[in-house]
Design an enzyme around this catalytic site. Sequence first.
Site, PDB file in Angstrom:
ATOM      1  N   ASP A 186     -36.032  12.439  13.354  1.00  0.00           N
ATOM      2  CA  ASP A 186     -34.869  12.120  12.535  1.00  0.00           C
ATOM      3  C   ASP A 186     -34.869  10.603  12.287  1.00  0.00           C
ATOM      4  O   ASP A 186     -35.685   9.858  12.855  1.00  0.00           O
ATOM      5  CB  ASP A 186     -33.571  12.580  13.208  1.00  0.00           C
ATOM      6  CG  ASP A 186     -32.465  12.778  12.177  1.00  0.00           C
ATOM      7  OD1 ASP A 186     -32.582  12.241  11.056  1.00  0.00           O
ATOM      8  OD2 ASP A 186     -31.465  13.467  12.481  1.00  0.00           O
TER       9      ASP A 186
HETATM   10  C1  BGC Z   1     -29.816  13.072   9.562  1.00  0.00           C
HETATM   11  C2  BGC Z   1     -30.819  14.103   9.083  1.00  0.00           C
HETATM   12  C3  BGC Z   1     -31.367  13.736   7.734  1.00  0.00           C
HETATM   13  C4  BGC Z   1     -31.941  12.340   7.809  1.00  0.00           C
HETATM   14  C5  BGC Z   1     -32.571  11.882   6.522  1.00  0.00           C
HETATM   15  C6  BGC Z   1     -30.328  11.668   9.426  1.00  0.00           C
HETATM   16  O1  BGC Z   1     -29.354  10.732   9.675  1.00  0.00           O
HETATM   17  O2  BGC Z   1     -29.467  13.344  10.897  1.00  0.00           O
HETATM   18  O3  BGC Z   1     -30.219  15.367   9.047  1.00  0.00           O
HETATM   19  O4  BGC Z   1     -32.317  14.663   7.334  1.00  0.00           O
HETATM   20  O5  BGC Z   1     -30.920  11.430   8.167  1.00  0.00           O
HETATM   21  O6  BGC Z   1     -31.659  11.610   5.554  1.00  0.00           O
END
Ligand code: BGC
Length: 751
Positions: free
Chosen positions: A281
């Site tokens: 993530d």
């Molecule tokens: C979130 C994810 C997301 C990623 C990319 C993160 O902050 O937890 O779910 O896919 O950002 O945008």
Amino acid sequence: MIRRILLSCMVLIAINASAQQPTMDQFITKLMQRMTLEEKLGQLNLPSVGFDVTGPILSEDVEEKIKKGLVGGVFNTFTPVAVRKLQDLAIKETRLKIPLLFGYDVVHGHRTIFPVPLGLSAGWDMDLIKRTAIAAADEASADGLNWTFSPMVDIARDPRWGRVSEGSGEDPYLGSQIAKAMVQGYQGDDLRKNNTILACVKHFALYGASEAGRDYNTVDMSRIRMYNEYLPPYKAAVDAGVATIMTSFNEIEGIPATANKWLLTELLQKQWGFHGLIVTDYTAINEMIAHGMGDEKKVGELSLNAGVDMDMVGEVFIKHGASLVKEGKVSIAQIDKACRRILEAKYKLGLFEDPYRYISEERNKSAIMNTDKIALSKEAAIKSMVLLKNQSQTLPLDATKKIAFIGPLVKDRRNLIGSWSGAGDYKKAVSIWSALEQQNGHKFLYAKGCNLIDDPALRKRLNDHDGQIQAEAASPEQMIAEAVQTAQQSEIIVAVLGEAFGMSGEAASRSMIGLPENQQTLLRALKATGKPIVLVLMNGRPLTLQWENDNCDAILETWFGGTQAGPAIADVLFGKANPSGKLSMSFPRNTGQIPVYYNAKNTGRPFDENQKYTSKYLDIPNTPLYPFGYGLSYTSFTYGEISLDKKTITAKDKIQVSVSVTNNGSYDGEETVQLYIRDLVGTVTRPVKELKAFKKLMLKKGETKEVSFSISVEDLKFYNNELKYAAEPGKFKLMIGGNSKEVKEVEFELK
Ligand code: BGC
């Protein structure tokens, strides 16, 4: 004879063709032989280019890095023009011309927005959910994208956690079915097609169990709970062939998921046989410094050795990878494995054959927000609505009556598309008011009644992130007075209230999950007029609605319904469509009751009204206000007795279960027949109920249909005291009903 010659020619041609066409493995091995360590590490790097930032760090100098071969993919960039520009850099200006991946959070639709996932899940309609994923992939791929960070399948039992809106609620079985439908929808049967994209199941794992519902918080859970209750949807996505998986921010057994070797290597890769790409993530590697796992280099080492392939935004691998290898802390085999997984994803998409496969201005024009997708958005919004209360058939509305639409969300468009609607344009969403105007002319009364939020601190927080919550010049008292006056001229009030879209989603936990206080004040004032009230709700999570339930005549939960929310709500309110959604998450009576979920354990002192020392609260019942699986219809359904073709089964046979369902109301309607099982004795304690099957059924008024299910030993398996997936002989209760609370039951035995 001629046939034989022809056949052997064909065999020769086939052998030749396969000799010329290297397999994916051969192709990648050959390519990797030409790659330097730096170029391999470059593939592991996933910076963000664009506007959607969900963490404190921003990617810098991405174009330069692409040219140097230091980027494997980017996210947050879309449109054919923007994608072509970056793909050109990779193809025309790098030594090895390896194409880039283009990812994005296409969570509930890309440009055409469908209801937030929690809403979609309330439709319990796998075909519909799959169609929304197909449509989202079609639009996203026509916008240059080939990878979505979806589905989010985190089981969630704590509605304080804002991200419940991105998932499918509290149940592992329903969650697994949805995970599978979404993966199949996004990826289709061939990733090389220009309208299918890589899915990414997230957040692995257990992210939905953050303590106290606070985002990014600690998770601590027994393995037995993990295996039986939280892991099934991720596993279902893996079994459905999901191409990529995202690690979660939280820790598991004291080790952050992104550095958790047991989770990523033992469980995911070895036990489940996942061979796709593992991406972190957003800056999850760097965040392990704050978790207390070591400095930047150390956390890079931990995550590579745990099994991570790609680093989202953190740039830890390109910074420290080479020295980690030189110092022998990370093996070159580990880097090769990560690089191979990323190249494989590109290969499967067909990017090595045609790096511009997903870049087509023509498709962009025809695929995005076309009439089919708009129609699907309306269908999905209708199917996701849940009728929570409908006393004395208040709904559907009689259009000849004087109706007052009151509330800050009546004319709103900004909030309709919900959170995580990345490329969605709220200006293309249709409000309830304009849908009413289009369908019925200008004959309804209207008053705003209050601002969406009056709390200045909260309003500022939300407006800092494009909340666009206005504060009217009129005082709250003036607004209420005007609303009351309007209500008095009407025969019935429709109050359209709820959350601002930014009150659910990422980093949007709430400690109290009722309607905003100023909206409650408005509702109380409307109640005092004595007019019947229909409450139409827009929100991204279960809310506490005790007062509303006690005081409103009807309550319709519409979630954040997406691009076509307005027309869909208008159709349901006036009876052109009959609501059929069923909750995928329990609605608690108050926040103190959280977590409350249907598949709980019995305890040694189950609730007994007449006994003091039983498991209960002094001030509220144990049950939620609205249970899992619950949702009314304009018509009513009655269930016959359950019949089984036999009372005992063995591991080899099946029980045929049937029940008759009658529509004895005055509308045609759809019912979701739910089958639950309780394993009465186990080597570990078992939940009081577990959903094992469901069927959706369309019944004309007056019609009766027989619904049948077939139960086998597979449906009775669970992870036992040795963490083995097995069924244990003994007695089971089988329950069927239209929600998790009101069920008919019978018993059977597994020999
Ligand atoms: C979130 C994810 C997301 C990623 C990319 C993160 O902050 O937890 O779910 O896919 O950002 O945008």
